[in-house]
Design a protein around this motif. Structure first.
Motif, PDB file in Angstrom:
ATOM      1  N   ALA A   1       0.814  -1.218   0.000  1.00 35.37           N
ATOM      2  CA  ALA A   1       0.000   0.000   0.000  1.00 35.37           C
ATOM      3  C   ALA A   1       0.842   1.260   0.000  1.00 35.37           C
ATOM      4  O   ALA A   1       0.335   2.347  -0.301  1.00 35.37           O
ATOM      5  N   ALA A   2       2.116   1.149   0.348  1.00 34.26           N
ATOM      6  CA  ALA A   2       3.018   2.300   0.328  1.00 34.26           C
ATOM      7  C   ALA A   2       3.547   2.459  -1.098  1.00 34.26           C
ATOM      8  O   ALA A   2       4.494   1.787  -1.507  1.00 34.26           O
ATOM      9  N   VAL A   3       2.917   3.344  -1.849  1.00 34.43           N
ATOM     10  CA  VAL A   3       3.207   3.510  -3.278  1.00 34.43           C
ATOM     11  C   VAL A   3       3.622   4.952  -3.529  1.00 34.43           C
ATOM     12  O   VAL A   3       2.938   5.896  -3.096  1.00 34.43           O
ATOM     13  N   ALA A   4       4.726   5.144  -4.241  1.00 37.13           N
ATOM     14  CA  ALA A   4       5.206   6.486  -4.559  1.00 37.13           C
ATOM     15  C   ALA A   4       4.221   7.211  -5.461  1.00 37.13           C
ATOM     16  O   ALA A   4       3.469   6.599  -6.237  1.00 37.13           O
ATOM     17  N   ASP A   5       4.231   8.545  -5.371  1.00 35.23           N
ATOM     18  CA  ASP A   5       3.387   9.357  -6.247  1.00 35.23           C
ATOM     19  C   ASP A   5       3.822   9.194  -7.705  1.00 35.23           C
ATOM     20  O   ASP A   5       4.951   8.767  -7.996  1.00 35.23           O
TER      21      ASP A   5
ATOM     22  N   GLY B   1       5.485   9.785 -10.971  1.00 39.88           N
ATOM     23  CA  GLY B   1       6.712  10.500 -11.287  1.00 39.88           C
ATOM     24  C   GLY B   1       7.715  10.517 -10.149  1.00 39.88           C
ATOM     25  O   GLY B   1       8.781  11.129 -10.281  1.00 39.88           O
ATOM     26  N   TRP B   2       7.398   9.864  -9.046  1.00 39.39           N
ATOM     27  CA  TRP B   2       8.280   9.799  -7.887  1.00 39.39           C
ATOM     28  C   TRP B   2       8.676   8.344  -7.633  1.00 39.39           C
ATOM     29  O   TRP B   2       8.106   7.419  -8.216  1.00 39.39           O
ATOM     30  N   ARG B   3       9.670   8.160  -6.755  1.00 35.78           N
ATOM     31  CA  ARG B   3      10.106   6.830  -6.358  1.00 35.78           C
ATOM     32  C   ARG B   3      10.356   6.809  -4.841  1.00 35.78           C
ATOM     33  O   ARG B   3      10.545   7.863  -4.220  1.00 35.78           O
TER      34      ARG B   3
ATOM     35  N   THR C   1      11.156  10.589  -3.391  1.00 34.97           N
ATOM     36  CA  THR C   1      11.946  11.477  -4.232  1.00 34.97           C
ATOM     37  C   THR C   1      11.412  11.542  -5.657  1.00 34.97           C
ATOM     38  O   THR C   1      10.886  10.541  -6.170  1.00 34.97           O
ATOM     39  N   PRO C   2      11.542  12.706  -6.311  1.00 37.01           N
ATOM     40  CA  PRO C   2      11.293  12.734  -7.755  1.00 37.01           C
ATOM     41  C   PRO C   2      12.162  11.684  -8.439  1.00 37.01           C
ATOM     42  O   PRO C   2      13.337  11.501  -8.082  1.00 37.01           O
TER      43      PRO C   2
ATOM     44  N   ALA D   1      17.321   0.114  -2.355  1.00 43.34           N
ATOM     45  CA  ALA D   1      16.483  -0.199  -3.517  1.00 43.34           C
ATOM     46  C   ALA D   1      15.710   1.043  -3.929  1.00 43.34           C
ATOM     47  O   ALA D   1      15.235   1.800  -3.079  1.00 43.34           O
ATOM     48  N   VAL D   2      15.593   1.254  -5.226  1.00 44.62           N
ATOM     49  CA  VAL D   2      14.762   2.319  -5.788  1.00 44.62           C
ATOM     50  C   VAL D   2      13.525   1.645  -6.362  1.00 44.62           C
ATOM     51  O   VAL D   2      13.617   0.861  -7.318  1.00 44.62           O
ATOM     52  N   VAL D   3      12.362   1.927  -5.779  1.00 44.52           N
ATOM     53  CA  VAL D   3      11.154   1.165  -6.098  1.00 44.52           C
ATOM     54  C   VAL D   3       9.945   2.085  -6.219  1.00 44.52           C
ATOM     55  O   VAL D   3       9.960   3.226  -5.751  1.00 44.52           O
ATOM     56  N   ALA D   4       8.898   1.551  -6.825  1.00 41.89           N
ATOM     57  CA  ALA D   4       7.628   2.272  -6.872  1.00 41.89           C
ATOM     58  C   ALA D   4       6.794   1.992  -5.635  1.00 41.89           C
ATOM     59  O   ALA D   4       6.004   2.827  -5.202  1.00 41.89           O
TER      60      ALA D   4
END
Length: 552
Positions: free
Chosen positions: A303-307, A309-311, A494-495, A530-533
């Motif tokens: 449920a924790a999802v980046a906006d 265009g963001w990560r 982050t963007p 990790a860089v994730v959505a």
């Protein structure tokens, strides 16, 4: 250039005491503009308690770089063994001792009958500075006070920014596990399905697994020799009803801790905004007030999802406390093992033990006082291989058993125990006193390591928040910013185009935290980043222990 500005509430306004003795009287609606105008000079803002000042500034779009949180600093100094307590005594000392942070549901500034208004921040600042200047450990304590105050700013920013949270995804996850949202007062469908199976297996038609007391009575009536209903106790039992019972209780706990009521209460405008409390645990670890922020279940992390265009940049340090133990004890052999990404495998590769499991059980036993089973069997071998590290925790345990205060690396002191009692070694009172003494020794053994781990994490956060600020423009939430913190794990929102720079900042801040605490001693703190959505897409920490801690 301004060095510090002390802010005091006075009636419906604010007095700002600046360097050189200048005093500015402000209406409360002018405070944010006053702070914003002076922030380019990088002053240290001094206030009684950040929870009473910083949320309002953030809401007005004002972020500050530095502060002194007198409430948090007072708590550290009052317990430190390296401070002359007489230097902290004043007419309002008891008020500072009792001062509590405000919560999200309380007005933060200009509250009626706020106990903070009966305190004198100017006098308290002078006392704290005098106590620190006279301390033989003023360098380390000064770093701890600065990190603690920075933590207050981080906590305010975490609540202001929030963790991106999709209520629709959360609802779907709950429905997949529990069934559709039930009417208030009723059990979800999956619990109702499991209940007859459990009752039939135990031969208890009226069995109520929702009640720990009733459950214990039912288990004993079924002939099971149990004295509690903890998960690990039940998991060792051989009975056909145990498997569905454990599933029921895990689902019940999920619903109670993070179910639909939690979703309605804690997720607003697409953000989860818990109340973080730096230094909320006696070791210096953070606590949270409501929302269960420090026990976020893995099942709900999707449920924790980046906006758009963001990560999310998710980073956690591997085996923080063993690495901290190596650094604070300056045990070169253990530091050599810590150069591996997996410290426990590094211990195996060095020949200290044969298996990773032995390494992990042995080190955890040393830090937590495990003297039985395989953990206890490994201790002599680890003592020979890592004498400084094991010796440090053993010394802390013996000091605790004597009723003494032990200290973290930067000088946070442990609480003093109550009387252990007395009696001969042969009578019940004597055995009980000895058991209490040993239990307190296990606490102090771990206090020095866990507390120093919290200090490393505070320095990591303090440095990282400033690095992130320099990566963007605009308000806090327009730039890369901290969104969540979980003891040794951070989540940055982050963007997307700045994600690589955030990864670099996260690693650089971790290295700086190690340097601040341990100087040039070669102990590494490798990060899994990790860089994730979605938070769920980040790999879980290799040694994460996700289990219930209380009665089922």
């Amino acid at each position: 250039m301004l060095r510090s500005v002390v802010l005091l509430r006075r009636g419906d306004g604010v007095l700002a005491h600046e360097d050189g003795g200048a005093v500015t009287c402000l209406a409360r609606e002018d405070l944010a503009g006053f702070v914003a105008a002076r922030e380019p000079d990088r002053p240290r803002w001094v206030w009684d308690d950040a929870t009473r000042w910083y949320p309002g500034l953030l809401a007005a779009g004002v972020r500050v770089e530095r502060c002194t949180d007198l409430r948090l600093c007072h708590a550290v100094l009052r317990r430190s063994a390296h401070v002359d307590q007489e230097l902290l005594v004043g007419p309002d000392t008891e008020g500072w001792d009792a001062l509590a942070p405000t919560t999200a549901d309380e007005p933060a500034l200009f509250a009626l009958d706020d106990p903070a208004d009966r305190l004198d921040p100017l006098a308290e600042l002078v006392r704290q500075q005098s106590a620190l200047a006279a301390s033989p450990e003023r360098g380390r304590l000064g770093l701890l006070l600065a990190a603690e105050s920075a933590g207050a700013l981080v906590a305010g920013e975490l609540q202001h920014a929030g963790m991106p949270w999709r209520a629709d995804v959360h609802d779907r996850l709950l429905s997949d596990l529990l069934g559709p949202r039930p009417v208030t007062g009723q059990r979800p469908a999956e619990l109702e399905r499991l209940l007859p199976e459990i009752r039939a297996a135990f031969g208890q038609p009226a069995m109520n697994p929702d009640s720990p007391t009733g459950l214990l009575a039912s288990l004993q009536a079924a002939g099971l020799a149990v004295t509690d209903t903890r998960q690990w106790t039940l998991a060792e039992l051989e009975h056909p009803g145990i498997e569905p019972l454990l599933r029921y209780k895990k689902l019940l706990r999920l619903m109670q801790a993070n179910g639909w009521a939690w979703l309605d209460t804690w997720v607003r405008d697409g953000r989860f905004r818990p109340v973080f409390l730096p230094g909320g645990v006696v070791t210096g670890r953070w606590a949270s007030q409501g929302g269960g922020a420090l026990s976020a279940p893995v099942q709900l992390r999707p449920a924790a999802v980046a906006d758009e265009g963001w990560r999310l940049v998710v980073a956690d340090v591997a085996q923080l406390e063993p690495r901290v133990l190596a650094g604070m004890s300056r045990d070169t052999a253990m530091a050599e093992a810590a150069r591996a990404r997996d410290l426990y495998q590094g211990m195996v590769d060095s020949g200290a033990v044969e298996t990773r499991t032995q390494a992990k059980l042995g080190i955890l036993g040393a830090m937590y006082g495990g003297t039985r089973g395989e953990s206890g069997a490994m201790l002599p071998r680890l003592t020979r291989r890592y004498p400084a590290a094991v010796g440090l925790v053993e010394q802390a345990a013996r000091a605790g058993e004597r009723g003494e205060v032990v200290s973290t690396l930067l000088g946070r002191g442990s609480p003093r125990p109550g009387p252990f009692g007395g009696g001969s070694d042969d009578d019940a009172a004597g055995r009980a006193a000895d058991a209490r003494r040993r239990a307190w020794g296990r606490f102090t053994r771990n206090f020095v390591v866990q507390g120093t781990g919290a200090e490393w994490a505070s320095c990591w956060l303090a440095d990282l928040r400033n690095r992130l600020w320099r990566l963007g423009d605009g308000r806090l939430t327009d730039r890369p910013h901290l969104a969540f913190f979980l003891h040794d794990e951070v989540v940055v929102h982050t963007p997307a185009e700045l994600a690589d720079e955030v990864v670099t900042a996260v690693r650089a801040a971790a290295a700086e935290a190690g340097r601040l605490l341990f100087g040039d001693f070669p102990v590494d703190f490798p990060l899994d980043v990790a860089v994730v959505a979605s938070w769920a897409d980040a790999d879980a920490p290799a040694d994460a222990v996700l289990e219930d801690e209380g009665p089922l």
